[in-house]
Design a protein around this motif. Sequence first.
Motif, PDB file in Angstrom:
ATOM      1  N   THR A  44     -57.261 -30.198  -5.776  1.00  0.00           N
ATOM      2  CA  THR A  44     -56.261 -29.985  -4.730  1.00  0.00           C
ATOM      3  C   THR A  44     -56.845 -29.065  -3.654  1.00  0.00           C
ATOM      4  O   THR A  44     -56.637 -27.861  -3.675  1.00  0.00           O
ATOM      5  N   THR A  47     -54.920 -26.124  -1.334  1.00  0.00           N
ATOM      6  CA  THR A  47     -54.564 -24.773  -1.737  1.00  0.00           C
ATOM      7  C   THR A  47     -55.417 -23.744  -0.999  1.00  0.00           C
ATOM      8  O   THR A  47     -56.607 -23.919  -0.844  1.00  0.00           O
ATOM      9  N   PHE A 153     -46.044 -29.037  -2.203  1.00  0.00           N
ATOM     10  CA  PHE A 153     -46.828 -27.907  -1.703  1.00  0.00           C
ATOM     11  C   PHE A 153     -45.906 -26.707  -1.598  1.00  0.00           C
ATOM     12  O   PHE A 153     -44.816 -26.822  -1.038  1.00  0.00           O
ATOM     13  N   HIS A 164     -50.327 -26.673  -4.836  1.00  0.00           N
ATOM     14  CA  HIS A 164     -50.237 -28.102  -4.528  1.00  0.00           C
ATOM     15  C   HIS A 164     -50.300 -28.839  -5.854  1.00  0.00           C
ATOM     16  O   HIS A 164     -51.204 -28.596  -6.656  1.00  0.00           O
TER      17      HIS A 164
END
Length: 186
Positions: A44, A47, A153, A164
């Motif tokens: 992810t 982030t 999110f 996330h």
Amino acid sequence: MTPVQKRRLVLSLPILIAVAVGGGFWAMLSGMREGRFDPRAIETPATKRRMPEFNLPGLMPDEPHLSHAILATRSKPVLINFFASWCIPCITELPELQSLSHEVTIWGIAYKDRPGNARALVLRNNKPYEMTAQDVDGNFGIQMGINGVPESFLVMPDGRIVWHDPAPITAETIRKVIRPLLKAAP
């Protein structure tokens, strides 16, 4: 190479490919059994980044555009949830979002969905979102780095993305991840 050798080589290719694919699945399943492979562990990269500039039309007829400017006025974290009416996991996470909406502001973004279908889904499920918007062409989702729906999110008041998750929100996710992040928020 003789024609017979070429034919043998060509005929053996599907078998070799099947063995390679089978070996990959075996390695993945063995890793899952031993705890070395997590199928939900998708990188992810969003982030710790800041939210990109955005301005999306409201999903409901009376809603304003959802924008970066509105986000900048917030003094508390906002959970942004990408969803679609055609997404079964999105529908199954709605009760969790409804319970979480008492603890954090949730914005819903209908991703690549027909506005009428998305509106009907939200209204049918007691509108767990404070505000909703539509990302019909999916460009904002691409900017955010989503892989599909649902994805969520958690954005701090300064616009920094601190969490996330490319999976449906569950009670466990709320308890173990979201609530601790909300408590640590300024």
